[in-house]
Design a protein around this motif. Structure first.
Motif, PDB file in Angstrom:
ATOM      1  N   ALA A 184       0.836  -1.209   0.000  1.00  0.00           N
ATOM      2  CA  ALA A 184       0.000   0.000   0.000  1.00  0.00           C
ATOM      3  C   ALA A 184       0.864   1.250   0.000  1.00  0.00           C
ATOM      4  O   ALA A 184       0.594   2.222  -0.728  1.00  0.00           O
ATOM      5  CB  ALA A 184      -0.930  -0.007   1.211  1.00  0.00           C
ATOM      6  N   PHE A 185       1.905   1.264   0.825  1.00  0.00           N
ATOM      7  CA  PHE A 185       2.834   2.393   0.837  1.00  0.00           C
ATOM      8  C   PHE A 185       3.518   2.535  -0.524  1.00  0.00           C
ATOM      9  O   PHE A 185       3.632   3.644  -1.073  1.00  0.00           O
ATOM     10  CB  PHE A 185       3.914   2.185   1.903  1.00  0.00           C
ATOM     11  N   ALA A 186       4.012   1.424  -1.071  1.00  0.00           N
ATOM     12  CA  ALA A 186       4.771   1.463  -2.319  1.00  0.00           C
ATOM     13  C   ALA A 186       3.908   1.949  -3.477  1.00  0.00           C
ATOM     14  O   ALA A 186       4.363   2.736  -4.325  1.00  0.00           O
ATOM     15  CB  ALA A 186       5.352   0.090  -2.620  1.00  0.00           C
ATOM     16  N   ARG A 187       2.668   1.493  -3.537  1.00  0.00           N
ATOM     17  CA  ARG A 187       1.777   1.918  -4.615  1.00  0.00           C
ATOM     18  C   ARG A 187       1.542   3.420  -4.563  1.00  0.00           C
ATOM     19  O   ARG A 187       1.645   4.122  -5.583  1.00  0.00           O
ATOM     20  CB  ARG A 187       0.451   1.174  -4.523  1.00  0.00           C
ATOM     21  N   GLN A 188       1.221   3.933  -3.379  1.00  0.00           N
ATOM     22  CA  GLN A 188       0.961   5.362  -3.268  1.00  0.00           C
ATOM     23  C   GLN A 188       2.216   6.188  -3.567  1.00  0.00           C
ATOM     24  O   GLN A 188       2.142   7.229  -4.235  1.00  0.00           O
ATOM     25  CB  GLN A 188       0.441   5.694  -1.876  1.00  0.00           C
ATOM     26  N   ALA A 189       3.367   5.725  -3.095  1.00  0.00           N
ATOM     27  CA  ALA A 189       4.610   6.439  -3.372  1.00  0.00           C
ATOM     28  C   ALA A 189       4.908   6.466  -4.862  1.00  0.00           C
ATOM     29  O   ALA A 189       5.347   7.494  -5.412  1.00  0.00           O
ATOM     30  CB  ALA A 189       5.765   5.788  -2.614  1.00  0.00           C
ATOM     31  N   LEU A 191       2.692   6.255  -7.327  1.00  0.00           N
ATOM     32  CA  LEU A 191       1.718   7.145  -7.975  1.00  0.00           C
ATOM     33  C   LEU A 191       2.088   8.609  -7.763  1.00  0.00           C
ATOM     34  O   LEU A 191       1.989   9.432  -8.683  1.00  0.00           O
ATOM     35  CB  LEU A 191       0.319   6.869  -7.422  1.00  0.00           C
ATOM     36  N   ILE A 192       2.518   8.949  -6.556  1.00  0.00           N
ATOM     37  CA  ILE A 192       2.911  10.336  -6.268  1.00  0.00           C
ATOM     38  C   ILE A 192       4.145  10.709  -7.085  1.00  0.00           C
ATOM     39  O   ILE A 192       4.220  11.792  -7.680  1.00  0.00           O
ATOM     40  CB  ILE A 192       3.156  10.511  -4.758  1.00  0.00           C
ATOM     41  N   LEU A 258      13.344   6.115  -1.090  1.00  0.00           N
ATOM     42  CA  LEU A 258      13.655   5.407  -2.326  1.00  0.00           C
ATOM     43  C   LEU A 258      12.872   5.968  -3.516  1.00  0.00           C
ATOM     44  O   LEU A 258      13.382   6.007  -4.646  1.00  0.00           O
ATOM     45  CB  LEU A 258      13.337   3.918  -2.166  1.00  0.00           C
ATOM     46  N   ALA A 259      11.638   6.426  -3.259  1.00  0.00           N
ATOM     47  CA  ALA A 259      10.808   6.978  -4.335  1.00  0.00           C
ATOM     48  C   ALA A 259      11.161   8.425  -4.654  1.00  0.00           C
ATOM     49  O   ALA A 259      10.737   8.951  -5.690  1.00  0.00           O
ATOM     50  CB  ALA A 259       9.332   6.873  -3.949  1.00  0.00           C
ATOM     51  N   GLY A 260      11.887   9.082  -3.751  1.00  0.00           N
ATOM     52  CA  GLY A 260      12.253  10.473  -3.975  1.00  0.00           C
ATOM     53  C   GLY A 260      11.101  11.441  -3.843  1.00  0.00           C
ATOM     54  O   GLY A 260      11.047  12.458  -4.533  1.00  0.00           O
ATOM     55  N   VAL A 261      10.162  11.147  -2.927  1.00  0.00           N
ATOM     56  CA  VAL A 261       9.008  12.020  -2.722  1.00  0.00           C
ATOM     57  C   VAL A 261       8.875  12.344  -1.241  1.00  0.00           C
ATOM     58  O   VAL A 261       9.371  11.602  -0.383  1.00  0.00           O
ATOM     59  CB  VAL A 261       7.701  11.370  -3.241  1.00  0.00           C
TER      60      VAL A 261
END
Length: 315
Positions: A184-189, A191-192, A258-261
């Motif tokens: 859930a965290f990874a998906r939202q990150a 998408l953002i 890791l996502a840079g957001v």
């Protein structure tokens, strides 16, 4: 092992397990169960639906397995609160029907049952790493249904079933549905980062500690059980755990890095459990001693793999 039947083959763990079985048993026929969904990559497919117990015996007869890994379950805790009866029907009564079919029609086959560390529930309140002899005190319908099935497999192992019960702790990786916290965290990150979601990330409880594994390590545990089957006591139980819990909020921080957001983080009541425990921690020394199993995948790699998978899935 010449013929290995895997239930829940189309699910998150199933795809990873297929690769692990191919490597460990290159000569074996790998047989998947399906109730209409596609299961590419398997040697054979048989029809089975845990919500229809009458489908179990024909599936076992057709598969004629000498090893079974029973992954299939309704596994989302949140969904189990919404429809407890359906959860019990699949996870307990479907499992009973399958195990009875194996006992009666595939005598001698090794039945590796994927239970869950959720079965320990309130026993985690002691704050100590739990071994397999800890009391089963489940805190949600999913966990209760798995605990009941776990106990039933143990009892059936006194009546001829060659059952092995595996209790994996939380695990994640590529392909997991976003009903589970890391995904859930990874998906939202993802998408953002792609500009497809406003910079707000919605979360459940962050002040929880969980003993997380990579899905590949869990699959290695199932393979190790199959390989050790001839020397295991019927009804044997093994935890699969790292013994080193991680704070859920820290997992979120690492994924965002890791996502840079850097989104705003908001609590979402819909993601909270009505009943929960603060910390889970497992003792997997029995799996190490008897199966030669230990987790191998570094956690940073697990997070990166999960995030990259969601980046690919959202395009």
């Amino acid at each position: 092992m010449k013929r290995i039947l895997v239930t829940g083959a189309s699910g998150f763990v199933g795809g990873h397990l297929r690769l692990a079985l191919r490597a460990a048993f290159p000569e074996a026929r790998l047989i998947a169960t399906s109730h209409g969904e596609a299961v590419p990559g398997w040697d054979e497919v048989v029809s089975l639906d845990l919500l229809d117990p009458s489908s179990c015996a024909p599936a076992v007869e057709r598969a004629a397995p000498d090893g079974i890994v029973h992954l299939a379950a309704l596994a989302a805790v949140g969904e189990s609160f919404k429809d407890p009866l359906r959860t019990w029907r699949a996870n307990l009564f479907g499992t009973l029907a399958l195990a009875e079919a194996v006992r009666e029609r595939a005598g001698g086959a090794l039945f590796v049952h994927a239970s869950s560390a959720e079965v320990y529930g309130l026993s985690f309140q002691d704050g100590q790493p739990l071994a397999e002899d800890a009391p089963l005190r489940p805190t949600n319908p999913y966990a209760a249904s798995k605990a009941a099935a776990d106990i039933a497999i143990g009892e059936m192992s006194l009546r001829g079933l060659r059952g092995v019960r595996m209790r994996p702790f939380n695990h994640t990786g590529a392909g997991q549905a976003d009903a589970f916290v890391v995904a859930a965290f990874a998906r939202q990150a993802a998408l953002i980062a792609a500009g497809r979601q406003e910079p707000v990330l919605r979360v459940g409880a962050l002040e929880r500690w969980r003993d997380f594994l990579d899905v590949a390590d869990v699959c290695a545990g199932y393979v190790a059980a199959l390989q050790a089957g001839d020397r295991l006591e019927p009804g044997a139980v093994f935890n699969l755990a790292t013994g080193h819990p991680k704070r859920v909020g820290d997992i979120l921080t690492d994924l965002l890095r890791l996502a840079g957001v850097a989104p705003r983080v908001e609590a979402d009541e819909g993601r909270m459990r009505p009943t929960d425990v603060l910390r889970t921690q497992g003792d997997a020394s029995a799996a190490a001693r008897v199966l030669g199993w230990a987790p191998q995948v570094p956690w940073e790699r697990t997070l990166a793999t999960t995030l990259n998978d969601w980046k690919e899935r959202i395009g």
